[in-house]
Design an enzyme around this catalytic site. Structure first.
Site, mmCIF file in Angstrom:
data_model
loop_
_atom_site.group_PDB
_atom_site.id
_atom_site.type_symbol
_atom_site.label_atom_id
_atom_site.label_comp_id
_atom_site.label_asym_id
_atom_site.label_seq_id
_atom_site.Cartn_x
_atom_site.Cartn_y
_atom_site.Cartn_z
ATOM 1 N N ASN A 592 -2.897 -29.508 -9.837
ATOM 2 C CA ASN A 592 -2.874 -29.560 -11.301
ATOM 3 C C ASN A 592 -1.479 -29.888 -11.806
ATOM 4 O O ASN A 592 -0.622 -30.348 -11.057
ATOM 5 C CB ASN A 592 -3.341 -28.224 -11.869
ATOM 6 C CG ASN A 592 -2.367 -27.101 -11.524
ATOM 7 O OD1 ASN A 592 -1.890 -27.031 -10.391
ATOM 8 N ND2 ASN A 592 -2.066 -26.246 -12.473
ATOM 9 N N CYS A 594 0.920 -27.960 -12.479
ATOM 10 C CA CYS A 594 1.997 -27.127 -11.933
ATOM 11 C C CYS A 594 1.846 -26.876 -10.440
ATOM 12 O O CYS A 594 2.494 -25.982 -9.895
ATOM 13 C CB CYS A 594 2.082 -25.805 -12.690
ATOM 14 S SG CYS A 594 2.322 -26.006 -14.467
ATOM 15 N N GLU A 596 -0.311 -25.423 -8.472
ATOM 16 C CA GLU A 596 -0.825 -24.191 -7.853
ATOM 17 C C GLU A 596 -2.348 -24.168 -7.737
ATOM 18 O O GLU A 596 -2.897 -23.289 -7.069
ATOM 19 C CB GLU A 596 -0.336 -22.956 -8.624
ATOM 20 C CG GLU A 596 -1.116 -22.610 -9.877
ATOM 21 C CD GLU A 596 -0.664 -23.368 -11.102
ATOM 22 O OE1 GLU A 596 -0.939 -22.913 -12.219
ATOM 23 O OE2 GLU A 596 -0.021 -24.422 -10.939
#
Length: 977
Positions: A592, A594, A596
């Protein structure tokens, strides 16, 4: 809450009557029936304590007879005899207990001394009493004079209606006193005196508050506790704004707010529904019961940065008037998450207590939108973009709709054919993926997240895609701007086979996905076999559109662009898929925004959705520096329930997102405050102890999270696609490491697999009860919610021990309270130390008078060797079914360091990495101890051929230059919001 020098750990002072009274109530509660009590001069009542009489009489004897050994023996005997007589006198008078005044006790002491023939001592005692009476009288006169002077008759305050009223000094003193109450080393008088210097006749009410806030915030660098005082002073402005708007009161002090919160909640709900900002269903709660459950004292937990962030970006507002207060805000979120519960009032209180205590915090979209008419509560959306024009622009439209409601986006662009690929419909050639990425970039800029933060999207491309070299350059500031994406994040989706080719210094072939579309859905050995097949076709001339490169050369360019532009990030396709619990249901094609989240996507059918929240690890470390397992279990159980509720409550602007979320029900429970937890445990980040701490704490979170999801499955049912998952086979995240090792080859992975908890019983529990959620854990960046709760973000090391942080709410001085506390304990905290920290950019390493143990404990991010960050992340990763937002910090960065760090990340079994925070070798001198040696990268003991492989085929050094990677205090960086 907070540090040892913070509000809850402070010691009451004798000058604060309120705190004496609090002490009195505690003392009286412990007073046995029949005990004698003493009325002090300030009116408080305390138990009779003859040791205090003994001290006073001993002082009188010493003043007369001196402190020789002989005199001391006599004095001790005489004092013991006299005190016994005095106590016996009061017990005869009040055999059933009673109350006497302090003056009566002193009269009895005089009488006892006279009767015993100790006339000189009695005379000295009388003179002592007279002198102290005189001093008390003088102090009272001074206080009266000060209060008279404090009326400031020359200063009038202009109210909102334009009228002028005298400055209310009594209320001003109350506000400041409440703000400083219980805070160690905070001087309310200093704040008040300095603020008064900035007031003038006709000053507005708001400017009075501003003067107080500005005065207090300037003192934060001298004493971190001033951040709490500043926040409390700011609260006075917030209370006035909200209470007036709601018609509850004109203003209120902190103590008055304790009662007003209960009355404010129903007024707030009514007004919010009337303004069409709140869901009318909130009115169906028992607002009286919920109002009574609000804990107003928790307003004092906020740092200034935390409260200002909430005010600027989270509180509901109408025409720029914020009408939410902190505890109302938490209750609104709790109600929004409990709205479908059977006993919604009890659950709302349970959720409120967890949020308002800062033990756990929901993600930003949940905080923004819970309880509103459009409850878009999910954090992340992952999409796969198909290889046709209709599908491409449909995916871009999905991006726009998801971004509108505060969702972060991860787009898999690998299926889109490369530059030069044949277009059958037009008999022409494709312009490749880059022009469409430019459109996606501009869409993210045009459609921001509800006006609350910038639109944020990350594009992923697999390393075998023929456009990969141009993809690497998307963030460059030079070249054709039509083929640049300055506002969009990018990430490499790297197969294991590419990394093996780098290690072995072999060639790598680039293809167009139009010619080999099945590579997109393959991983592990199946990918390797199919990739070899396409290479053979290319060698035979059966695939015309391809390109051969040296794998190390492409790797070097990947690292060079990462250093120069901060992008693309490096993430690993095979570890994400081979360790995914959902291998039976689809393929993970990207992470995604970020890095994670690792969930399945399928073009046109499933947009993966993840719902995030984070445990505040620092809040679960006890006074002994140990993890409080019982508290953690309670927190995680409630947190997982809250996250699961998000799935059913969430507003889905795209139907394919709803379908995916309802089918798999993934959530991502993470953590924040890891560095704070290390400080509390007395552990340095750069140490084996910290790696072990990362391991055991994540193991505990994982154990409790999986157990909680299984219990929810027993209560609510398994998720739809459960059968066939790794969960259903009794394969937990720890066990999936063996799958990765088998597919990759054990010589290419070194990851710890030890455990301390009873995982066998949990495996049986999961096989019996099932799981409510396909995925349970993911560690997000938490930058903003960590600001709100006043802890270090996510799993990050301390950025600097003293710095100014900038974000969308302004500039804030941030000082490490743990460091200040330790330095104060050793008598080292002073203005000189503050200046030294400023000069050395928040580092203690070059400050000679700081002891070595503190230098080790308080190394900043660029003073921690990257291998410690990678090793700790590797230990966490074994417990996590998704991934971690892992920033890497490298001082004195060059090609070799980057190469070793990222090879080690892959070798240690990490799924993803996030931002590279790099300081070039020419820019590290002032913030490190020894330029070129500090923050050196090592392989960390790689075995089974790994160490030898890492030492081969090193890329040439990247040119030393200050990187343009996102900085931690960049107000435009979506990762920091």
């Amino acid at each position: 809450m907070h540090t040892e020098s913070g509000r809850s750990q402070s010691v009451p002072t004798n000058t604060d009557t309120t705190r004496d009274q609090a002490s009195e109530s505690t003392s009286l509660a412990a007073t046995a029936p029949g005990q004698i009590r003493v009325i002090k001069r300030n009116g408080t009542v305390v138990p009779y304590d003859d040791s205090k009489i003994s001290v006073a009489v001993t002082k009188a004897f010493l003043a007369v007879e001196g402190g020789t050994a002989a005199a001391s023996r006599r004095i001790h005997e005489r004092v013991e005899e006299l005190v016994s007589q005095i106590t016996a006198t009061f017990k005869r008078r009040m055999p059933s207990g009673g109350t006497i005044h302090i003056e009566e006790i002193q009269d009895q002491v005089e009488l006892a001394l006279m009767r015993a023939g100790e006339h000189k001592v009695a005379r000295d005692y009388v003179l002592y009493r007279e002198e102290h009476a005189r001093l008390r009288a003088e102090r009272e006169k001074q206080q009266e004079a000060a209060q008279s002077a404090d009326t400031h008759p020359d200063i009038r305050v202009k109210r909102e209606d334009g009228s002028l009223v005298p400055l209310d000094m009594e209320r001003l003193r109350t506000i400041v006193r409440e703000a400083c109450e219980g805070l160690k080393d905070v001087d309310g008088e200093a704040i008040l005196d300095e603020a008064l210097k900035n007031l003038y006749d006709g000053v507005s009410e708001e400017d009075i508050n501003t003067a107080l806030v500005i005065t207090a915030r300037t003192l934060v660098e001298q004493e971190p506790n001033y951040t709490y005082a500043t926040a409390s002073l700011l609260l006075d402005k917030l209370r006035s704004e909200a209470l007036r708007f709601l018609g509850v009161a004109d203003t209120a002090t902190a103590r008055e707010m304790q009662d007003l919160y209960a009355a404010t909640l129903p007024a707030y709900v009514q007004k919010g529904i009337e303004l069409e900002l709140l869901d009318p269903k909130l009115a169906t709660f028992d607002l009286e019961k919920l109002g009574a459950a609000i804990k107003g004292e928790r307003d004092h937990q906020f740092t200034y940065l935390g409260l200002q962030t909430l005010y600027d970006r989270y509180f509901l507002h109408s025409d720029d008037t914020r009408f939410e207060l902190p505890q109302i805000f938490f209750m609104r979120v709790a109600m929004g998450l409990a709205i479908n519960e059977d006993d919604k009032n009890a659950r709302a209180i349970e959720f409120y207590n967890l949020l308002s205590s800062f033990d756990y915090m929901s993600s930003t979209p949940t905080l923004f939108n819970a309880g509103t008419l459009r409850p878009q509560l999910s954090s992340c959306y992952l999409t796969t973009v198909p290889d046709d024009l209709f599908g491409i622009y449909g995916a871009i439209q999905d991006n726009a709709m998801l971004s509108k409601w505060a969702g972060g986006l991860g787009n898999d662009w690998t299926p889109v054919r490369s530059l030069g690929s044949y277009i059958k419909g037009t008999n022409g050639k494709s312009q490749g993926v880059v022009p469409f990425l430019k459109v996606a970039n501009d869409t993210a800029v045009a459609v921001n997240q509800g006006g609350k933060r910038k639109g944020a999207v990350c594009a992923y491309l697999e390393t075998w895609h023929l456009d990969i070299e141009e993809f690497l350059e998307l963030r460059k500031n030079t070249g054709d701007d039509r083929r640049r994406t300055h506002d969009m994040n990018t990430a490499n989706w790297v197969p294991d086979l590419f990394m093996k080719r780098v290690f072995e210094d072999k060639e790598w072939t680039l293809f167009s996905p139009a010619d080999c579309p099945d590579l997109h859905d393959l991983y592990g050995k199946a990918f390797e076999e199919r990739y070899d097949y396409y290479e053979r076709l290319a060698a035979e001339g059966k695939l015309k559109l391809h390109k051969k490169v040296r794998a190390v050369d492409l790797w070097r360019k990947m690292l060079g662009m990462l250093f120069e532009t901060g992008h693309p990030w490096i993430t690993f396709k095979d570890s994400c898929n081979l360790r995914s619990p959902q291998q039976h249901a689809g393929v993970v094609h990207s992470s995604n925004l970020c890095t994670e989240i690792t969930l399945n996507t399928k073009a046109g059918e499933e947009i993966a959705v993840c719902n995030l929240g984070s445990v505040n690890l620092a809040q679960h470390i006890d006074d002994a520096g140990k993890l409080d397992r019982e508290k953690l279990a309670r927190t995680v159980k409630t947190a997982v329930r809250m996250l699961d509720n998000v799935i059913d409550i969430n507003y889905y602007s795209v139907e394919t997102a709803r379908n995916s979320n309802m089918r798999h029900r993934p959530v991502g429970l993470g953590l924040m405050g890891f560095q704070d937890a290390l400080y509390k445990a007395g552990i340095a980040y750069a140490s084996e102890a910290a790696v072990e701490f990362a391991d055991t704490t994540m193991e505990a979170i994982s154990f409790e999270a999986i157990s909680a999801s299984s219990d929810l499955a027993a209560e609510r049912g398994k998720y739809q696609s459960y059968e066939g998952s790794l969960w259903s086979k009794g394969i937990l995240p720890l066990d999936s490491i063996q799958i990765l090792a088998k597919q990759r080859g054990e010589q290419f992975i070194e990851q710890d697999t030890s455990a301390t908890l009873d995982w066998d019983s949990l495996r049986e529990k999961v096989k019996k009860q099932g799981m409510r959620n396909s995925n349970v854990m993911a560690i997000a960046p938490t930058a903003t919610i960590a600001n709100i709760t006043g802890v270090s973000q996510s799993i990050e090391p301390t950025y600097q021990n003293l710095y100014v942080k900038s974000n969308l709410s302004g500039e804030f001085t941030v000082v490490n309270p743990y460091l200040v506390h330790d330095l104060k304990d050793r008598g080292l905290w002073d203005k000189v130390m503050v200046n030294d920290l400023k000069y050395y950019e928040g580092s203690v390493q070059k400050i000679d008078r700081v002891p070595e143990d503190l230098k080790a404990k308080y190394r900043t991010a660029f003073e921690v060797e990257p291998r410690w960050i990678v090793d700790a992340a590797s230990r966490r990763q074994k417990w996590i079914d998704q991934a971690q937002s892992l920033n890497l910090y490298i001082a004195g960065a060059d090609g070799r360091k980057l190469d070793l760090t990222y090879r080690m990340a892959w070798y240690r079994g990490l799924k993803t990495t996030y931002y590279l925070r790099a300081l070039a070798a020419t820019s590290t001198e002032k913030s490190t101890v020894n330029t070129g040696t500090l923050n050196a990268v090592s392989a960390g003991g790689a075995t089974s051929g790994g160490a030898a492989a890492m030492s081969e085929a090193q890329p040439e050094p990247v040119p030393a230059a200050v990187p343009k990677a996102c900085s931690l205090d960049d107000p435009d960086c979506e990762a920091c919001q």
